[in-house]
Design an enzyme around this catalytic site. Structure first.
Site, PDB file in Angstrom:
ATOM      1  N   LYS A   1     -16.929 -60.972   3.704  1.00 58.65           N
ATOM      2  CA  LYS A   1     -17.827 -59.845   3.437  1.00 58.65           C
ATOM      3  C   LYS A   1     -18.965 -60.282   2.525  1.00 58.65           C
ATOM      4  O   LYS A   1     -20.115 -59.899   2.720  1.00 58.65           O
ATOM      5  CB  LYS A   1     -17.045 -58.687   2.791  1.00 58.65           C
ATOM      6  CG  LYS A   1     -16.020 -58.045   3.700  1.00 58.65           C
ATOM      7  CD  LYS A   1     -15.370 -56.827   3.083  1.00 58.65           C
ATOM      8  CE  LYS A   1     -14.516 -57.158   1.875  1.00 58.65           C
ATOM      9  NZ  LYS A   1     -13.339 -57.992   2.202  1.00 58.65           N
TER      10      LYS A   1
ATOM     11  N   CYS B   1      -8.131 -44.316  -6.834  1.00 56.05           N
ATOM     12  CA  CYS B   1      -7.733 -45.719  -6.683  1.00 56.05           C
ATOM     13  C   CYS B   1      -7.221 -46.387  -7.956  1.00 56.05           C
ATOM     14  O   CYS B   1      -6.432 -47.323  -7.854  1.00 56.05           O
ATOM     15  CB  CYS B   1      -8.872 -46.545  -6.078  1.00 56.05           C
ATOM     16  SG  CYS B   1     -10.355 -46.653  -7.086  1.00 56.05           S
ATOM     17  N   MET B   2      -7.648 -45.985  -9.152  1.00 54.44           N
ATOM     18  CA  MET B   2      -7.188 -46.733 -10.328  1.00 54.44           C
ATOM     19  C   MET B   2      -6.822 -45.857 -11.513  1.00 54.44           C
ATOM     20  O   MET B   2      -6.592 -46.356 -12.605  1.00 54.44           O
ATOM     21  CB  MET B   2      -8.204 -47.811 -10.731  1.00 54.44           C
ATOM     22  CG  MET B   2      -9.622 -47.343 -10.903  1.00 54.44           C
ATOM     23  SD  MET B   2     -10.073 -46.910 -12.594  1.00 54.44           S
ATOM     24  CE  MET B   2     -10.119 -45.146 -12.514  1.00 54.44           C
TER      25      MET B   2
ATOM     26  N   MET C   1      -3.577 -51.059  -5.340  1.00 50.25           N
ATOM     27  CA  MET C   1      -3.306 -49.711  -4.849  1.00 50.25           C
ATOM     28  C   MET C   1      -1.821 -49.410  -4.643  1.00 50.25           C
ATOM     29  O   MET C   1      -1.408 -48.259  -4.744  1.00 50.25           O
ATOM     30  CB  MET C   1      -4.052 -49.461  -3.539  1.00 50.25           C
ATOM     31  CG  MET C   1      -5.559 -49.494  -3.661  1.00 50.25           C
ATOM     32  SD  MET C   1      -6.210 -48.384  -4.926  1.00 50.25           S
ATOM     33  CE  MET C   1      -6.612 -49.542  -6.224  1.00 50.25           C
TER      34      MET C   1
ATOM     35  N   GLY D   1     -10.611 -51.954  -6.905  1.00 51.47           N
ATOM     36  CA  GLY D   1     -11.154 -52.104  -5.563  1.00 51.47           C
ATOM     37  C   GLY D   1     -12.648 -51.906  -5.465  1.00 51.47           C
ATOM     38  O   GLY D   1     -13.244 -52.213  -4.440  1.00 51.47           O
ATOM     39  N   GLN D   2     -13.288 -51.385  -6.534  1.00 53.30           N
ATOM     40  CA  GLN D   2     -14.717 -51.105  -6.496  1.00 53.30           C
ATOM     41  C   GLN D   2     -15.443 -51.945  -7.531  1.00 53.30           C
ATOM     42  O   GLN D   2     -14.869 -52.329  -8.547  1.00 53.30           O
ATOM     43  CB  GLN D   2     -14.966 -49.615  -6.745  1.00 53.30           C
ATOM     44  CG  GLN D   2     -14.357 -48.724  -5.672  1.00 53.30           C
ATOM     45  CD  GLN D   2     -14.740 -47.271  -5.880  1.00 53.30           C
ATOM     46  OE1 GLN D   2     -15.767 -46.820  -5.409  1.00 53.30           O
ATOM     47  NE2 GLN D   2     -13.895 -46.538  -6.587  1.00 53.30           N
TER      48      GLN D   2
END
Length: 785
Positions: free
Chosen positions: A73, A157-158, A333, A370-371
């Site tokens: 990516k 998510c966190m 996650m 994740g971000q």
């Protein structure tokens, strides 16, 4: 005009002629640094620009995070700017279609909605907000509107990682850093798949083997993945099995007398849940009480409830009991999207504390995000419904006063009552006002809740047809969220604007704007400031500070106000730098000190706390450890200086094993788990518009165990009908594919807008973090007609 969606996103992209560095030698290509736009790893890239367009991407060899390497990516990150369906002008819904309007009209519409009912307005942001963007939204809402209804998608998510850190250490974010991956002898993955989700970090460990180093890798998971292929041990567990496993390890450390007596006696207390008043402080335990609570968690009992063989529990305990080894735990996650997410986070921290595998390079419990700025913008800036910048909370009077002082707003401006967390916010928005719905307007920036919220039919789709509800969406492409939007605002993205991110290892990273956004697309931060200014011009009191000046007042060197709310003047100054320098004042309370903005311009990121020493700004690799952390007092060795018990000690928690909120039964006999894939990031809004990535993984699927598939008469490639108590979808079956779920379970990725798997997922949440569980929803399957 009709509003397109991303349903055919794979066909709307444009191939970017990305060049290698050697191919640009001698060419008129300008190179500059930026963190990657995708996950929380925070890889640095070199961005090559020619004729006003990004034409080349290279890994940054000067960056400690990735050392010149990128994932698939990352190498294609430049292509996300150039999808053919970029949003380029504000659009207002008229019936079933949209009409272009001016930015002035769009700003007025938002101001009208807020001015009419400021208490019924909510702001939904993201761990993809830059730090200045999130800070501006935070100040606008809490320091301006006295409204705490601001929350980020990072709640999904966190949030459990946050509450886990707070309950254990009294302060958020990891003590270790990525350097632990270069030093550990044992790496344990707790329900995560870094080979696909954080591949650059995982490669740091795998590459050590190619140099002849011995590293033991252990995968504790609910399905085999590409990570499993590299591991010496795979411990396949049932959902929520991690709770029992953690207790089983602690039980054996004590029973076999292999826990670290000195570390525990010097630096730790013991806690258990307070059932009469549930909170993150819990109730204190004596050591003997802690031992007694663990007594039932024998290896055999743990095997019964977790599915992991007793001998493997003993193996884990023996590893943790060996203090000659250095052990790092990683999770993401699997532990966070969990109705007992706070509990399991505290318990994995507790195993490291109990065994003394803490505070030395290679010995660390580390959560990953994740971000790209879930840490920097959400956790540090505090863009959560209950929080204020720098680790403060709205319920604390002293914290409110400190924030009001820095923001120069009148005393009492900040509302002491926490706002709605994400699930609560969207449930209220989707509930008619006559039935108690308290939110009428939501402004969404930099995220796609129409695809990522759980139980979409309840929490998002129910908005349809409710004329009293108004959804504003700032985004770069049509999405599942813009499908129901009433006002769509075109945003600049990544290197089309200035920015600052904060990654998973406490590293703050800066970049400058390199290319112009298309059409009328504009920075999210400008959008927030422009709305605030319109309200100021209308006399809304909250948009003034104590001196009657605009809440976002910025002056030039001559003392003249710069009209940053006017797009043509927004880049007359570096708004990011002004906001960042103001935000820095918040960071010292919890020892999350940031350096001046100019220091980040020179660096490939710095890990906080960053402190000045003889004119140099020095980062911190390991927190709470003497010799590394400048805030640890001399002679203390380890000092948890934000301890919730105010004694410099961390808390080792006991939490009981509890079954998932929903388990398979006769009607819905399979357990559904959702997640990501290597080629796509989150909802695919960006990556599905990169042709190379879209071709590599064109659509979602359901991974099935061969036995379950045979029982249902399903073969590889068949269309399968998947149903839960909340919705139903049809998708293709993939048997013996990349991932291999055990019998009784299935897996579906969530990147595909044409297959909204969150129509099926459960909206049950952790009681403390309010984070949903996307990993355990009961479903049934059949071959589609």
């Amino acid at each position: 005009m009709a509003m397109a969606t991303a349903a055919a996103a794979g066909s709307t992209g444009m191939s970017l002629p990305v060049l290698s560095a050697s191919e640009t030698d001698g060419a008129d290509v300008a190179w500059n640094k930026a963190p990657c736009r995708f996950c929380g790893t925070g890889c640095h890239v070199q961005v090559g620009v020619q004729d006003g367009k990004v034409v080349a991407i290279a890994g940054d060899k000067n960056a400690e995070v990735n050392k010149g390497l990128l994932c698939v990516k990352g190498y294609h990150v430049g292509g996300i700017l150039y999808g053919k369906d970029r949003l380029t002008q504000p659009l207002l819904r008229r019936g079933e279609s949209y009409e272009p309007i001016s930015w002035a009209a769009a700003i007025d519409i938002i101001a009208d909605r807020i001015e009419a009912a400021p208490e019924r307005f909510a702001f939904y942001g993201s761990g993809q907000w830059t730090i200045p963007e999130g800070y501006a939204a935070q100040k606008f809402m809490k320091g301006g509107l006295s409204n705490n209804h601001i929350d980020p998608n990072a709640r999904l998510c966190m949030a459990s990682a946050v509450t886990g850190f707070l309950a254990t250490y009294g302060v958020d974010e990891p003590a270790g850093c990525y350097d632990d991956l270069d030093q550990c002898d044992v790496l344990i993955m707790w329900g995560n798949n870094p080979a696909e989700m954080h591949p650059v970090l995982f490669s740091r460990v795998v590459d050590r083997r190619s140099r002849g180093e011995k590293v033991t890798l252990i995968d504790i998971g609910t399905r085999r993945t590409r990570t499993t292929e590299h591991c010496q041990h795979y411990l396949e567990m049932k959902g929520h099995g991690d709770l029992a496993i953690a207790n089983g390890i602690a039980h054996l450390l004590i029973k076999n007398d292999i826990y670290d007596h000195e570390f525990v006696n010097s630096f730790c207390n013991f806690k258990a849940p307070d059932d009469t008043n549930p909170n993150l402080n819990g109730r204190s335990l004596q050591f003997d009480e802690y031992v007694a609570l663990l007594e039932p968690y024998t290896p055999e009992y743990v095997e019964e409830v977790s599915g992991v063989p007793a001998d493997q529990i003993r193996m884990l305990a023996d590893l943790f009991g060996n203090r000659n080894l250095k052990i790092t735990s990683l999770w993401c996650m699997g532990m966070n999207q969990h109705t007992r997410g706070t509990a399991i986070n505290t318990m994995v921290h507790g195993i490291h504390l109990l065994s003394g595998h803490f505070g030395k390079p290679g010995d660390a419990p580390t959560s990953l995000t994740g971000q790209p700025s879930a840490c920097g913008t959400v956790r540090e800036v505090g863009t959560l419904a209950h929080a204020l910048p720098g680790g403060r909370v709205v319920a604390n009077e002293e914290h409110r006063q400190q924030s009001e002082e820095i923001w120069n707003v009148p005393p009492g401006r900040i509302n002491p009552k926490p706002g709605f967390h994400t699930v609560q916010m969207w449930e209220s928005f989707c509930t008619p006002k006559a039935e108690g719905g308290e939110i009428d307007t939501i402004w969404v920036q930099v995220t796609n809740p129409g695809q990522t919220l759980p139980n979409l039919n309840k929490l998002f789709n129910a908005k349809e047809g409710q004329d009293e509800k108004f959804l504003i969406v700032s985004d770069v492409y049509p999405t599942a969220t813009t499908r129901l939007a009433d006002l769509i605002l075109p945003s600049a993205m990544w290197v089309e604007k200035n920015g600052v991110f904060g990654n998973s290892e406490r590293r703050t990273q800066q970049w400058f704007k390199m290319v112009e956004p298309p059409g009328e697309a504009r920075d999210d931060c400008w959008q927030t400031i422009a709305v605030a200014r319109r309200l100021f011009e209308r006399g809304v009191e909250g948009m003034q500070d104590r001196d009657g000046k605009f809440l976002f007042h910025i002056e030039d060197d001559a003392g003249k106000e710069i009209p940053t709310w006017q797009w043509e003047h927004y880049y007359d100054t570096n708004v990011d730098e002004h906001l960042f320098e103001e935000y820095r004042k918040f960071t010292r309370l919890k020892h999350k000190d940031l350096a001046p903005y100019a220091e980040y311009v020179k660096a490939r990121g710095l890990r906080w706390p960053v402190v000045e020493n003889n004119g140099q700004w020095l980062e911190t690799r390991f927190r709470f450890s003497e010799g590394f952390d400048p805030y640890v007092s001399a002679g203390k060795k380890i000092q948890f200086y934000h301890s919730s018990t105010h004694d410099d000690r961390a808390q080792i928690w006991f939490n009981p094993w509890i079954a998932p909120a929903e388990v398979p039964d006769e009607e819905y006999p399979l357990m559904l788990c959702t997640g990501r894939v290597l080629e796509h990031w989150h909802t695919g809004t960006m990556t599905r518009r990169v042709p190379e990535l879209s071709r590599a993984m064109p659509g979602a699927y359901i991974e099935m165990n061969p036995s379950d598939a045979a029982d249902a008469g399903i073969r590889n490639g068949d269309q399968v009908r998947v149903e839960s108590r909340r919705g139903a979808l049809t998708m293709v079956a993939w048997i013996e594919g990349r991932g291999k779920p055990p019998k009784g379970t299935v897996f579906v990725p969530f990147f595909d807008e044409t297959i909204l798997i969150n129509d099926l997922t459960l909206d049950a949440i952790d009681p403390f973090s309010k984070q949903p569980d996307y990993k355990k929803s009961a479903v049934r399957i059949r071959k589609a007609n």
